[in-house]
Design an enzyme around this catalytic site. Structure first.
Site, PDB file in Angstrom:
ATOM      1  N   VAL A 246       2.478  -2.115   9.342  1.00  0.00           N
ATOM      2  CA  VAL A 246       1.742  -3.246   9.783  1.00  0.00           C
ATOM      3  C   VAL A 246       0.567  -2.986  10.541  1.00  0.00           C
ATOM      4  O   VAL A 246       0.259  -2.265  11.189  1.00  0.00           O
ATOM      5  CB  VAL A 246       2.533  -4.419  10.622  1.00  0.00           C
ATOM      6  N   GLU A 247      -0.458  -3.906  10.295  1.00  0.00           N
ATOM      7  CA  GLU A 247      -1.830  -3.693  11.066  1.00  0.00           C
ATOM      8  C   GLU A 247      -1.912  -4.461  12.306  1.00  0.00           C
ATOM      9  O   GLU A 247      -2.694  -5.138  12.732  1.00  0.00           O
ATOM     10  CB  GLU A 247      -2.888  -4.570  10.008  1.00  0.00           C
TER      11      GLU A 247
ATOM     12  N   ASN B 208     -15.703  -2.217   3.385  1.00  0.00           N
ATOM     13  CA  ASN B 208     -15.379  -3.682   3.778  1.00  0.00           C
ATOM     14  C   ASN B 208     -16.442  -3.910   4.683  1.00  0.00           C
ATOM     15  O   ASN B 208     -16.804  -5.032   4.726  1.00  0.00           O
ATOM     16  CB  ASN B 208     -14.207  -3.464   4.422  1.00  0.00           C
TER      17      ASN B 208
ATOM     18  N   SER C  39      -7.111  -0.627   7.353  1.00  0.00           N
ATOM     19  CA  SER C  39      -8.353  -1.101   7.234  1.00  0.00           C
ATOM     20  C   SER C  39      -9.456  -1.642   8.249  1.00  0.00           C
ATOM     21  O   SER C  39     -10.631  -1.842   7.836  1.00  0.00           O
ATOM     22  CB  SER C  39      -8.220  -2.244   5.804  1.00  0.00           C
TER      23      SER C  39
ATOM     24  N   ASN D 242      -6.532  -1.410  -2.705  1.00  0.00           N
ATOM     25  CA  ASN D 242      -5.554  -2.078  -3.410  1.00  0.00           C
ATOM     26  C   ASN D 242      -6.075  -2.743  -4.615  1.00  0.00           C
ATOM     27  O   ASN D 242      -7.205  -3.415  -4.826  1.00  0.00           O
ATOM     28  CB  ASN D 242      -5.087  -3.285  -2.521  1.00  0.00           C
TER      29      ASN D 242
ATOM     30  N   MET E   3       0.939  -1.074   0.048  1.00  0.00           N
ATOM     31  CA  MET E   3       0.145  -0.157  -0.016  1.00  0.00           C
ATOM     32  C   MET E   3       0.839   1.231   0.012  1.00  0.00           C
ATOM     33  O   MET E   3       0.508   2.157  -0.676  1.00  0.00           O
ATOM     34  CB  MET E   3      -0.807  -0.138   1.180  1.00  0.00           C
TER      35      MET E   3
ATOM     36  N   ASP F 138      10.838   3.607   5.435  1.00  0.00           N
ATOM     37  CA  ASP F 138      10.624   2.057   5.798  1.00  0.00           C
ATOM     38  C   ASP F 138      11.739   1.951   6.969  1.00  0.00           C
ATOM     39  O   ASP F 138      12.361   2.631   7.177  1.00  0.00           O
ATOM     40  CB  ASP F 138      10.508   1.147   4.912  1.00  0.00           C
TER      41      ASP F 138
ATOM     42  N   GLU G 271     -11.497   6.166   1.339  1.00  0.00           N
ATOM     43  CA  GLU G 271     -12.574   6.617   2.470  1.00  0.00           C
ATOM     44  C   GLU G 271     -11.663   7.586   3.484  1.00  0.00           C
ATOM     45  O   GLU G 271     -10.449   7.153   3.953  1.00  0.00           O
ATOM     46  CB  GLU G 271     -12.785   5.267   3.271  1.00  0.00           C
TER      47      GLU G 271
ATOM     48  N   HIS H 217      -8.209   5.881   3.897  1.00  0.00           N
ATOM     49  CA  HIS H 217      -8.215   4.327   3.693  1.00  0.00           C
ATOM     50  C   HIS H 217      -8.137   4.210   1.903  1.00  0.00           C
ATOM     51  O   HIS H 217      -9.503   4.250   1.320  1.00  0.00           O
ATOM     52  CB  HIS H 217      -9.571   3.655   4.132  1.00  0.00           C
TER      53      HIS H 217
ATOM     54  N   LYS I 249       1.165   0.540  15.540  1.00  0.00           N
ATOM     55  CA  LYS I 249       0.634   1.962  15.195  1.00  0.00           C
ATOM     56  C   LYS I 249       0.799   2.989  16.142  1.00  0.00           C
ATOM     57  O   LYS I 249       1.212   4.108  16.060  1.00  0.00           O
ATOM     58  CB  LYS I 249      -0.614   1.864  14.482  1.00  0.00           C
TER      59      LYS I 249
HETATM   60  P1  NAI Z   1       2.666  -4.753   3.803  1.00  0.00           P
HETATM   61  O1  NAI Z   1       3.217  -5.793   4.772  1.00  0.00           O
HETATM   62  O2  NAI Z   1       2.908  -5.012   2.171  1.00  0.00           O
HETATM   63  O3  NAI Z   1       3.625  -3.157   3.951  1.00  0.00           O
HETATM   64  C1  NAI Z   1       4.073  -2.963   5.463  1.00  0.00           C
HETATM   65  C2  NAI Z   1       5.490  -2.091   5.214  1.00  0.00           C
HETATM   66  O4  NAI Z   1       5.845  -1.565   6.488  1.00  0.00           O
HETATM   67  C3  NAI Z   1       6.502  -3.192   5.444  1.00  0.00           C
HETATM   68  O5  NAI Z   1       7.360  -2.876   4.286  1.00  0.00           O
HETATM   69  C4  NAI Z   1       7.375  -2.850   6.898  1.00  0.00           C
HETATM   70  O6  NAI Z   1       8.664  -3.040   6.701  1.00  0.00           O
HETATM   71  C5  NAI Z   1       6.844  -1.504   7.043  1.00  0.00           C
HETATM   72  N1  NAI Z   1       7.110  -0.957   8.347  1.00  0.00           N
HETATM   73  C6  NAI Z   1       6.679  -1.686   9.707  1.00  0.00           C
HETATM   74  N2  NAI Z   1       6.811  -0.971  10.623  1.00  0.00           N
HETATM   75  C7  NAI Z   1       7.252   0.170  10.185  1.00  0.00           C
HETATM   76  C8  NAI Z   1       7.640   1.373  10.831  1.00  0.00           C
HETATM   77  N3  NAI Z   1       7.694   1.651  12.234  1.00  0.00           N
HETATM   78  N4  NAI Z   1       8.136   2.458   9.998  1.00  0.00           N
HETATM   79  C9  NAI Z   1       8.095   2.545   8.755  1.00  0.00           C
HETATM   80  N5  NAI Z   1       7.992   1.337   8.180  1.00  0.00           N
HETATM   81  C10 NAI Z   1       7.460   0.163   8.927  1.00  0.00           C
HETATM   82  O7  NAI Z   1       1.455  -4.087   4.071  1.00  0.00           O
HETATM   83  P2  NAI Z   1       0.287  -3.493   3.264  1.00  0.00           P
HETATM   84  O8  NAI Z   1      -0.402  -4.512   2.731  1.00  0.00           O
HETATM   85  O9  NAI Z   1       0.900  -2.275   2.530  1.00  0.00           O
HETATM   86  O10 NAI Z   1      -0.686  -2.830   4.336  1.00  0.00           O
HETATM   87  C11 NAI Z   1      -0.308  -1.345   5.128  1.00  0.00           C
HETATM   88  C12 NAI Z   1      -1.374  -1.114   5.982  1.00  0.00           C
HETATM   89  O11 NAI Z   1      -2.286  -0.578   4.817  1.00  0.00           O
HETATM   90  C13 NAI Z   1      -2.092  -1.799   6.790  1.00  0.00           C
HETATM   91  O12 NAI Z   1      -2.379  -1.152   7.784  1.00  0.00           O
HETATM   92  C14 NAI Z   1      -3.294  -2.357   6.191  1.00  0.00           C
HETATM   93  O13 NAI Z   1      -4.381  -2.826   6.934  1.00  0.00           O
HETATM   94  C15 NAI Z   1      -3.508  -1.217   5.116  1.00  0.00           C
HETATM   95  N6  NAI Z   1      -4.289  -1.678   4.110  1.00  0.00           N
HETATM   96  C16 NAI Z   1      -3.856  -2.835   3.380  1.00  0.00           C
HETATM   97  C17 NAI Z   1      -4.683  -3.152   2.099  1.00  0.00           C
HETATM   98  C18 NAI Z   1      -4.191  -4.357   1.178  1.00  0.00           C
HETATM   99  O14 NAI Z   1      -5.041  -4.715   0.554  1.00  0.00           O
HETATM  100  N7  NAI Z   1      -2.977  -4.950   1.583  1.00  0.00           N
HETATM  101  C19 NAI Z   1      -5.893  -2.438   1.622  1.00  0.00           C
HETATM  102  C20 NAI Z   1      -6.078  -1.259   2.379  1.00  0.00           C
HETATM  103  C21 NAI Z   1      -5.540  -1.016   3.791  1.00  0.00           C
END
Ligand code: NAI
Length: 719
Positions: free
Chosen positions: A404-405, A503, A432, A456, A327, A346, A465, A453, A410
């Site tokens: 991370v979720e 959702n 999400s 993807n 995302m 990151d 959102e 929000h 967070k």
């Molecule tokens: P992902 O696992 O692909 O990426 C998360 C990234 O955050 C990783 O690269 C990780 O190294 C990094 N990270 C972790 N802690 C960190 C920190 N303290 N500072 C900076 N970076 C850090 O996860 P994804 O899928 O991108 O999801 C991210 C957020 O978006 C979550 O909250 C998720 O619920 C939300 N989301 C995800 C959707 C999806 O379809 N994947 C859709 C809508 C929202």
């Protein structure tokens, strides 16, 4: 010649008339009655001038040429006669330009859509400015109508049936290069010297030098240029739309008008265009699509969401994105291509670089497809600062967290941001499922914390959102709505609550689909029934696309509102454990080879006979048992969301579901459909379903409290 309010009319000493559109008090040009009346007057004047040598039509607005007819005025047409009259008036006016004995040139920049392209096609020549904003197209079928001012006749004649038919049927657009290739434009003008290039083009015409004629390839000449070839192309086009034609009558109508014109000549074709335009304008599909158009406009206006503005809108120029995963990378790429300065952070260099690779590959794809120009892509990539440090983040006006979720992680990040960043910086989360207010609670700036929000894949899905948490201020919402607009998306401001709006409504639908699988219903048939209803994709295919692991995660966060245990979280978790994580792993509800869907997975071990209600007639439409379980659970959840105040108006639910999930647009959205089918009737059917299938079908208050949200408040344009 200042008797014009919406035009600049100029005659130079070469005898060249230039009519420039400049609709008063509007940021873009649309053809409304006032402008067209002035255009009529200008043509009267021009026709009386015997020394006229050429006509140039163009726009005086930097924003672009003309985006089309005024949709509000189309919507106001009340009878078939009125509609036919409006269509004929435009056709006749543009025919006057086509009939001029002097060369006529449309000089085009920016959007040249609908009526804009129709007038350009009526000109003898077209010159198009070569930059990323230039787009030519006839998007009428997207609104449920057909081009009504000659577009169905002139486009096929200009570029051939093979290219014109799909362009009209899908509403797709062409950029300058594609338009040149297709023969839609005669010349391309440079971005920096548009005026000079137009003058030079006209000078050449005045000197008797006409541009080279477009010469199509032999194959195209055979298919477009012979009646037998055109019969073949038309047959293919009809075949391609066969499945959608039932729900989208404008598709057949457009082909009818095109075909008549090609077989029986322009005049008969124009007459057919008028008849078909006026016929489809009053279909429920068109009414619903027009309704969605106005809803989208309304959602994009900050005033819809913010009533009291006490402070000035915070300015956002630099966006920091935390998390360079799926995302975060998608959001950073979108922000950079939309003109923001971006800081992408990151946890370490290697992870940020992985995110940058994702961004580069996405951007390169955009260049390959012609959606982005090379220099714009390079500029966007250069606008991103990748980092694993906090220091660059302190330069941002807005931080979007996409890590991370997990609430503990967070909250730690939000606390840190709050301590290190200036007080004016807005902090938002892309979560999400987690509570924004809980994240805000660890900061000293609750008024400047909210949710954004994204869906993807970020670059594809048109909705974002904007989540209002307990203390979020109006100024913050105002700023975020504007950021979303600048990103080219439609904002929908929602209240907190598990799953926000989209959702939360989608989950019961997914849940019902998985229950049917668990009960032993064939997977492919479940998807087929959803598509027959009008969904772009079946629920199980969609879950495969999103990722079964993501679905499992959402399922574990979104219990069935405490009414009934669901087998879905367990079933999805088992699929994940078996490596069936969806399309990305080649296995989900279906098997995939080279991205292509294959066989569905074997029937559930516990398979028996699924509980299916008898088919039922709603408003003349037979709904199968599977369709009832899927769609009624979704509509019921939509009603509950409205009742719970996640959004304030039914149209907001509808727009969210159409843009966020592709919910059958011709139906206008789930609550619009509930009104069409009758809330009482649906409420009764839900009770029957709850007796048959379980208490999860208990009708929500939307169906039982009939005085709330009457149909009159359903649609902002009173459809
Ligand atoms: P992902 O696992 O692909 O990426 C998360 C990234 O955050 C990783 O690269 C990780 O190294 C990094 N990270 C972790 N802690 C960190 C920190 N303290 N500072 C900076 N970076 C850090 O996860 P994804 O899928 O991108 O999801 C991210 C957020 O978006 C979550 O909250 C998720 O619920 C939300 N989301 C995800 C959707 C999806 O379809 N994947 C859709 C809508 C929202």
């Amino acid at each position: 010649m200042s008797e014009y309010e919406h035009l600049h009319v100029d005659r130079d000493d070469r005898g060249v008339w230039t009519i420039s559109f400049d609709l008063a008090d509007r940021p873009v040009n649309v053809f409304n009655e006032a402008l067209l009346l002035e255009l009529t007057r200008a043509l009267d004047q021009l026709e009386q001038d015997d020394s006229t040598k050429a006509l140039v039509v163009r726009s005086a607005k930097e924003q672009g040429f003309v985006v089309g007819a005024d949709v509000q005025q189309i919507q106001n047409l009340k009878t078939t006669e009125e509609a036919e009259f409006g269509s004929k008036a435009g056709q006749d006016l543009f025919q006057r330009i086509a009939d001029l004995k002097i060369p006529s040139v449309a000089a085009i920049h920016g959007n040249c859509l609908g009526g804009g392209l129709e007038i350009a096609l009526a000109c003898q020549y077209r010159i198009v400015r070569d930059d990323a904003s230039t787009k030519l197209g006839l998007p009428e079928t997207q609104l449920g109508v057909i081009p009504g001012w000659g577009g169905t006749q002139r486009l096929p004649r200009q570029i051939g049936l093979q290219k014109a038919a799909p362009m009209i049927l899908t509403g797709s657009t062409m950029n300058a290069a594609k338009a040149k290739q297709a023969g839609l434009t005669d010349a391309i003008a440079s971005t920096d010297a548009f005026d000079r290039d137009i003058t030079a083009f006209v000078d050449r015409l005045l000197a008797g030098k006409t541009p080279d004629k477009h010469s199509p390839k032999l194959r195209d000449r055979l298919l477009d240029g012979t009646s037998i070839g055109r019969v073949f192309v038309m047959k293919m086009a009809r075949k391609q739309i066969a499945k959608q034609a039932e729900h989208y009558p404008a598709l057949t109508a457009a082909l009818n008008a095109i075909e008549t014109g090609l077989k029986q000549g322009m005049a008969t074709g124009l007459a057919k265009e008028r008849v078909e335009f006026s016929r489809v304008l009053f279909t429920p599909t068109c009414r619903n699509l027009l309704g969605l158009f106005f809803q989208r406009e309304k959602a994009r206006s900050a005033q819809t969401w913010v009533t009291s503005m006490s402070e000035q809108r915070p300015v956002v120029q630099t966006i920091a994105v935390l998390g360079a995963g799926t995302m975060g990378a998608g959001i950073a790429q979108l922000a950079a291509t939309s003109g923001f300065q971006v800081i992408l952070k990151d946890i370490d260099e290697a992870t940020v670089q992985k995110g940058m690779q994702q961004i580069t590959s996405l951007t390169e794809k955009g260049v390959k497809k012609g959606a982005l120009k090379r220099q714009d892509a390079d500029k966007a990539l250069a606008a991103i600062t990748p980092t694993s440090e906090m220091e660059p983040v302190t330069k941002a006006d807005l931080v979007i967290e996409a890590i991370v979720e997990r609430m503990d992680v967070k909250q730690k990040v939000f606390r840190e941001l709050d301590e290190q960043l200036p007080a004016h910086v807005l902090l938002v989360s892309n979560t999400s499922s987690l509570s924004i207010s809980e994240m805000a609670s660890v900061t000293e700036r609750g008024d400047r914390v909210a949710g954004l929000h994204f869906f993807n894949p970020v670059h594809k899905l048109p909705l974002v959102e904007v989540v209002r948490a307990t203390d979020t201020s109006d100024a913050t919402i105002d700023a975020l709505v504007n950021v979303v607009k600048t990103l080219g998306k439609t904002p929908l401001v929602v209240a907190e609550g598990p799953g926000f709006l989209v959702n939360r409504i989608l989950f019961p639908y997914f849940d019902e689909a998985v229950r049917l699988v668990v009960e032993g219903h064939p997977i492919a048939e479940i998807d087929r029934e959803a598509k027959r209803f009008g969904m772009p994709m079946g629920p199980l295919e969609l879950m495969d696309t999103v990722g079964i692991d993501v679905g499992a995660d959402v399922a574990s966060h979104l219990p069935m509102e405490g009414v009934e245990d669901s087998p879905t979280p367990k079933h999805l978790a088992e699929m994940v454990a078996q490596g069936r994580r969806g399309q990305k792993t080649g296995k989900g509800f279906y098997d995939y080879k080279a991205g292509k869907r294959g066989e569905p997975m074997a029937a559930s071990a516990s398979g028996g006979t699924p509980t299916l209600p008898d088919p039922i007639d709603f408003d003349g439409e037979m709904l199968s048992g599977v369709q009832q379980r899927l769609i009624l659970s979704l509509i019921n959840a939509a009603g509950q969301c409205l009742h719970d105040g996640i959004v304030q108006e039914p149209w907001m639910v509808d727009l969210g579901m159409v843009l966020g999930t592709g919910f059958a647009p011709f139906r206008g959205g789930p609550l619009r459909l509930a009104e069409t089918w009758g809330r009482d009737r649906l409420g009764k059917r839900l009770i029957e379903l709850s007796d048959l299938c379980g208490p999860r079908f208990q009708p929500s208050s939307y169906f039982t409290e009939s005085d709330t949200h009457t149909p009159a408040s359903h649609n902002p344009v009173g459809l």
